[in-house]
Design a protein around this motif. Structure first.
Motif, PDB file in Angstrom:
ATOM      1  N   GLU A 166       0.830  -1.208   0.000  1.00  0.00           N
ATOM      2  CA  GLU A 166       0.000   0.000   0.000  1.00  0.00           C
ATOM      3  C   GLU A 166       0.863   1.257   0.000  1.00  0.00           C
ATOM      4  OE1 GLU A 166      -2.441  -0.752   3.388  1.00  0.00           O
ATOM      5  OE2 GLU A 166      -4.034  -1.732   2.201  1.00  0.00           O
ATOM      6  N   ARG A 167       1.992   1.223   0.712  1.00  0.00           N
ATOM      7  CA  ARG A 167       2.899   2.372   0.707  1.00  0.00           C
ATOM      8  C   ARG A 167       3.490   2.620  -0.674  1.00  0.00           C
ATOM      9  NH1 ARG A 167       4.740   0.052   5.581  1.00  0.00           N
ATOM     10  NH2 ARG A 167       6.702  -0.616   4.625  1.00  0.00           N
ATOM     11  N   HIS A 168       3.506   1.585  -1.499  1.00  0.00           N
ATOM     12  CA  HIS A 168       4.071   1.716  -2.841  1.00  0.00           C
ATOM     13  C   HIS A 168       2.994   1.836  -3.911  1.00  0.00           C
ATOM     14  CE1 HIS A 168       8.483   1.298  -2.390  1.00  0.00           C
ATOM     15  NE2 HIS A 168       8.104   0.880  -1.198  1.00  0.00           N
ATOM     16  N   GLY A 169       1.831   2.277  -3.526  1.00  0.00           N
ATOM     17  CA  GLY A 169       0.809   2.610  -4.506  1.00  0.00           C
ATOM     18  C   GLY A 169      -0.097   1.479  -4.934  1.00  0.00           C
ATOM     19  N   PHE A 170      -0.023   0.324  -4.299  1.00  0.00           N
ATOM     20  CA  PHE A 170      -0.923  -0.774  -4.638  1.00  0.00           C
ATOM     21  C   PHE A 170      -2.263  -0.567  -3.939  1.00  0.00           C
ATOM     22  CE2 PHE A 170       3.127  -2.711  -5.628  1.00  0.00           C
ATOM     23  CZ  PHE A 170       2.846  -3.546  -6.693  1.00  0.00           C
ATOM     24  N   SER A 171      -3.317  -0.876  -4.666  1.00  0.00           N
ATOM     25  CA  SER A 171      -4.668  -0.768  -4.118  1.00  0.00           C
ATOM     26  C   SER A 171      -5.381  -2.105  -4.248  1.00  0.00           C
ATOM     27  CB  SER A 171      -5.477   0.296  -4.865  1.00  0.00           C
ATOM     28  OG  SER A 171      -4.872   1.562  -4.741  1.00  0.00           O
ATOM     29  N   ALA A 172      -6.152  -2.464  -3.219  1.00  0.00           N
ATOM     30  CA  ALA A 172      -6.912  -3.706  -3.258  1.00  0.00           C
ATOM     31  C   ALA A 172      -8.071  -3.567  -4.247  1.00  0.00           C
ATOM     32  CB  ALA A 172      -7.444  -4.035  -1.871  1.00  0.00           C
ATOM     33  N   VAL A 173      -8.233  -4.581  -5.087  1.00  0.00           N
ATOM     34  CA  VAL A 173      -9.326  -4.558  -6.063  1.00  0.00           C
ATOM     35  C   VAL A 173     -10.370  -5.639  -5.784  1.00  0.00           C
ATOM     36  CG1 VAL A 173      -7.964  -3.486  -7.880  1.00  0.00           C
ATOM     37  CG2 VAL A 173      -7.985  -5.971  -7.680  1.00  0.00           C
ATOM     38  N   ARG A 174      -9.972  -6.707  -5.116  1.00  0.00           N
ATOM     39  CA  ARG A 174     -10.941  -7.742  -4.730  1.00  0.00           C
ATOM     40  C   ARG A 174     -10.310  -8.666  -3.697  1.00  0.00           C
ATOM     41  NH1 ARG A 174      -9.387  -9.209  -9.878  1.00  0.00           N
ATOM     42  NH2 ARG A 174      -8.263 -11.193 -10.055  1.00  0.00           N
ATOM     43  N   THR A 175     -11.158  -9.273  -2.897  1.00  0.00           N
ATOM     44  CA  THR A 175     -10.721 -10.249  -1.908  1.00  0.00           C
ATOM     45  C   THR A 175     -11.523 -11.524  -2.098  1.00  0.00           C
ATOM     46  OG1 THR A 175     -10.058  -8.576  -0.281  1.00  0.00           O
ATOM     47  CG2 THR A 175     -10.524 -10.791   0.545  1.00  0.00           C
ATOM     48  N   GLU A 176     -10.815 -12.627  -2.212  1.00  0.00           N
ATOM     49  CA  GLU A 176     -11.455 -13.932  -2.392  1.00  0.00           C
ATOM     50  C   GLU A 176     -11.314 -14.730  -1.103  1.00  0.00           C
ATOM     51  OE1 GLU A 176     -10.926 -18.064  -5.017  1.00  0.00           O
ATOM     52  OE2 GLU A 176      -9.630 -16.325  -5.392  1.00  0.00           O
ATOM     53  N   ARG A 177     -12.428 -15.126  -0.533  1.00  0.00           N
ATOM     54  CA  ARG A 177     -12.403 -15.952   0.664  1.00  0.00           C
ATOM     55  C   ARG A 177     -12.025 -17.380   0.290  1.00  0.00           C
ATOM     56  NH1 ARG A 177     -11.884 -12.138   4.396  1.00  0.00           N
ATOM     57  NH2 ARG A 177     -13.295 -10.413   3.873  1.00  0.00           N
ATOM     58  N   THR A 178     -11.108 -17.953   1.044  1.00  0.00           N
ATOM     59  CA  THR A 178     -10.614 -19.292   0.728  1.00  0.00           C
ATOM     60  C   THR A 178     -10.628 -20.186   1.979  1.00  0.00           C
ATOM     61  OG1 THR A 178      -8.350 -18.522   1.131  1.00  0.00           O
ATOM     62  CG2 THR A 178      -9.141 -18.488  -1.156  1.00  0.00           C
ATOM     63  N   PRO A 179     -11.789 -20.400   2.563  1.00  0.00           N
ATOM     64  CA  PRO A 179     -11.844 -21.229   3.781  1.00  0.00           C
ATOM     65  C   PRO A 179     -11.346 -22.649   3.542  1.00  0.00           C
ATOM     66  CG  PRO A 179     -14.046 -20.851   2.888  1.00  0.00           C
ATOM     67  CD  PRO A 179     -13.127 -19.942   2.147  1.00  0.00           C
ATOM     68  N   TYR A 180     -11.450 -23.128   2.293  1.00  0.00           N
ATOM     69  CA  TYR A 180     -10.995 -24.475   1.960  1.00  0.00           C
ATOM     70  C   TYR A 180      -9.473 -24.598   2.006  1.00  0.00           C
ATOM     71  CZ  TYR A 180     -10.645 -21.982  -2.480  1.00  0.00           C
ATOM     72  OH  TYR A 180     -10.347 -21.049  -3.445  1.00  0.00           O
ATOM     73  N   LEU A 181      -8.762 -23.471   2.064  1.00  0.00           N
ATOM     74  CA  LEU A 181      -7.304 -23.497   2.125  1.00  0.00           C
ATOM     75  C   LEU A 181      -6.766 -23.198   3.519  1.00  0.00           C
ATOM     76  CD1 LEU A 181      -6.328 -21.645  -1.188  1.00  0.00           C
ATOM     77  CD2 LEU A 181      -6.342 -24.102  -0.743  1.00  0.00           C
ATOM     78  N   GLU A 182      -7.661 -22.842   4.438  1.00  0.00           N
ATOM     79  CA  GLU A 182      -7.184 -22.382   5.746  1.00  0.00           C
ATOM     80  C   GLU A 182      -6.444 -23.478   6.502  1.00  0.00           C
ATOM     81  OE1 GLU A 182      -8.537 -19.222   9.093  1.00  0.00           O
ATOM     82  OE2 GLU A 182     -10.054 -20.095   7.779  1.00  0.00           O
ATOM     83  N   ARG A 183      -6.984 -24.661   6.533  1.00  0.00           N
ATOM     84  CA  ARG A 183      -6.308 -25.745   7.239  1.00  0.00           C
ATOM     85  C   ARG A 183      -5.127 -26.274   6.435  1.00  0.00           C
ATOM     86  NH1 ARG A 183     -10.149 -30.100  10.034  1.00  0.00           N
ATOM     87  NH2 ARG A 183      -8.102 -30.544  10.939  1.00  0.00           N
ATOM     88  N   LEU A 184      -5.250 -26.242   5.123  1.00  0.00           N
ATOM     89  CA  LEU A 184      -4.193 -26.778   4.265  1.00  0.00           C
ATOM     90  C   LEU A 184      -2.983 -25.865   4.198  1.00  0.00           C
ATOM     91  CD1 LEU A 184      -3.403 -29.027   2.224  1.00  0.00           C
ATOM     92  CD2 LEU A 184      -4.451 -27.609   0.439  1.00  0.00           C
ATOM     93  N   MET A 185      -3.230 -24.548   4.068  1.00  0.00           N
ATOM     94  CA  MET A 185      -2.133 -23.611   3.828  1.00  0.00           C
ATOM     95  C   MET A 185      -2.035 -22.488   4.852  1.00  0.00           C
ATOM     96  SD  MET A 185      -2.195 -23.205  -0.307  1.00  0.00           S
ATOM     97  CE  MET A 185      -2.118 -24.635  -1.393  1.00  0.00           C
ATOM     98  N   GLY A 186      -3.019 -22.371   5.742  1.00  0.00           N
ATOM     99  CA  GLY A 186      -2.896 -21.414   6.823  1.00  0.00           C
ATOM    100  C   GLY A 186      -3.445 -20.032   6.554  1.00  0.00           C
ATOM    101  N   PHE A 187      -4.202 -19.853   5.473  1.00  0.00           N
ATOM    102  CA  PHE A 187      -4.817 -18.543   5.234  1.00  0.00           C
ATOM    103  C   PHE A 187      -6.234 -18.736   4.731  1.00  0.00           C
ATOM    104  CE2 PHE A 187      -2.607 -19.717   1.329  1.00  0.00           C
ATOM    105  CZ  PHE A 187      -3.527 -19.466   0.339  1.00  0.00           C
ATOM    106  N   GLY A 188      -7.080 -17.733   5.041  1.00  0.00           N
ATOM    107  CA  GLY A 188      -8.483 -17.860   4.714  1.00  0.00           C
ATOM    108  C   GLY A 188      -8.998 -16.882   3.683  1.00  0.00           C
ATOM    109  N   ALA A 189      -8.119 -16.020   3.170  1.00  0.00           N
ATOM    110  CA  ALA A 189      -8.538 -15.060   2.142  1.00  0.00           C
ATOM    111  C   ALA A 189      -7.311 -14.571   1.393  1.00  0.00           C
ATOM    112  CB  ALA A 189      -9.284 -13.883   2.767  1.00  0.00           C
ATOM    113  N   VAL A 190      -7.530 -14.231   0.129  1.00  0.00           N
ATOM    114  CA  VAL A 190      -6.467 -13.688  -0.723  1.00  0.00           C
ATOM    115  C   VAL A 190      -6.976 -12.388  -1.334  1.00  0.00           C
ATOM    116  CG1 VAL A 190      -5.032 -14.049  -2.757  1.00  0.00           C
ATOM    117  CG2 VAL A 190      -5.588 -15.980  -1.280  1.00  0.00           C
ATOM    118  N   THR A 191      -6.193 -11.325  -1.190  1.00  0.00           N
ATOM    119  CA  THR A 191      -6.563 -10.029  -1.760  1.00  0.00           C
ATOM    120  C   THR A 191      -5.688  -9.733  -2.973  1.00  0.00           C
ATOM    121  OG1 THR A 191      -7.305  -9.136   0.355  1.00  0.00           O
ATOM    122  CG2 THR A 191      -6.701  -7.542  -1.348  1.00  0.00           C
TER     123      THR A 191
END
Length: 209
Positions: A166-191
């Protein structure tokens, strides 16, 4: 910021294992399901790099990689290795499920877009401006290849990286919820984040090679 640290394009020959170590330290939890155990995953990454698809930060002397920012452009990313390589390294029984996990992580650039493959900085040198310098270099690469934007994906648990982007000018355009990856990879959303790029004069989209 340490001015003695040199940022250059391309992974120097002989530093592949250092780059793989940095990548695994930064993304090992996400990559573990596909390429683990760690020692095997690091070896796979080191053996399948596209050396010209990264900017690196080198310590004085040039023999130690302190940071790396990979990107995908023209059909190639820093981290390589196709289906045959995975099956050869892990065998068909263990390799096929790994290919399915890798497919979930695949990000294909749209026309006029450079996709960042990840950024990793040696923990002992974080906070010294290395990540900022690498992002600046990646933006320059995108401009010189006629790209109109840089795209990256950041997971919900990596709040420090998102703040840097964000400090380098990146802006979020969408967030995808990934509950199916939370136990497998340790995260529940990707922006997904975008940063606009002013194209370098004289460069066009056809030069994305």
């Amino acid at each position: 910021m340490d001015a003695a640290v040199v940022v250059r394009r391309g992974v120097p020959r002989g530093t592949e294992e250092q780059v793989a170590e940095l990548y695994w330290e930064a993304f090992g939890r996400k990559l573990g399901a596909a390429l683990g155990p760690p020692e095997r995953g690091r070896a796979f990454i080191a053996g399948h790099l596209h050396h010209d698809r990264a900017a690196v930060a080198l310590a004085p002397g040039g023999d130690r990689v302190l940071g790396v920012a990979g990107y995908r452009l023209g059909g190639r990313a820093l981290t390589g290795g196709g289906a045959r390589d995975v099956l050869r390294a892990y065998g068909p029984f263990r390799g096929l499920p790994r290919l399915a996990v890798l497919a979930l992580l695949e990000r294909t650039p749209e026309p006029g877009e450079l996709v960042m493959d990840g950024i990793a900085v040696d923990p002992a040198h974080r906070g010294a401006g290395i990540g900022s310098r690498l992002l600046t270099e990646i933006a320059a690469v995108a401009a010189e290849h006629g790209c109109r934007r840089v795209r990256l994906d950041v997971i919900d648990v990596n709040t420090g990286a998102r703040a840097l982007y964000e400090r380098h000018g990146f802006s979020a355009v969408r967030t995808e919820r990934t509950p199916y990856l939370e136990r497998l990879m340790g995260f529940g959303a990707v922006t997904t984040m975008h940063r606009a790029v002013e194209a370098h004069p004289g460069h066009t989209l056809e030069q994305q090679r």
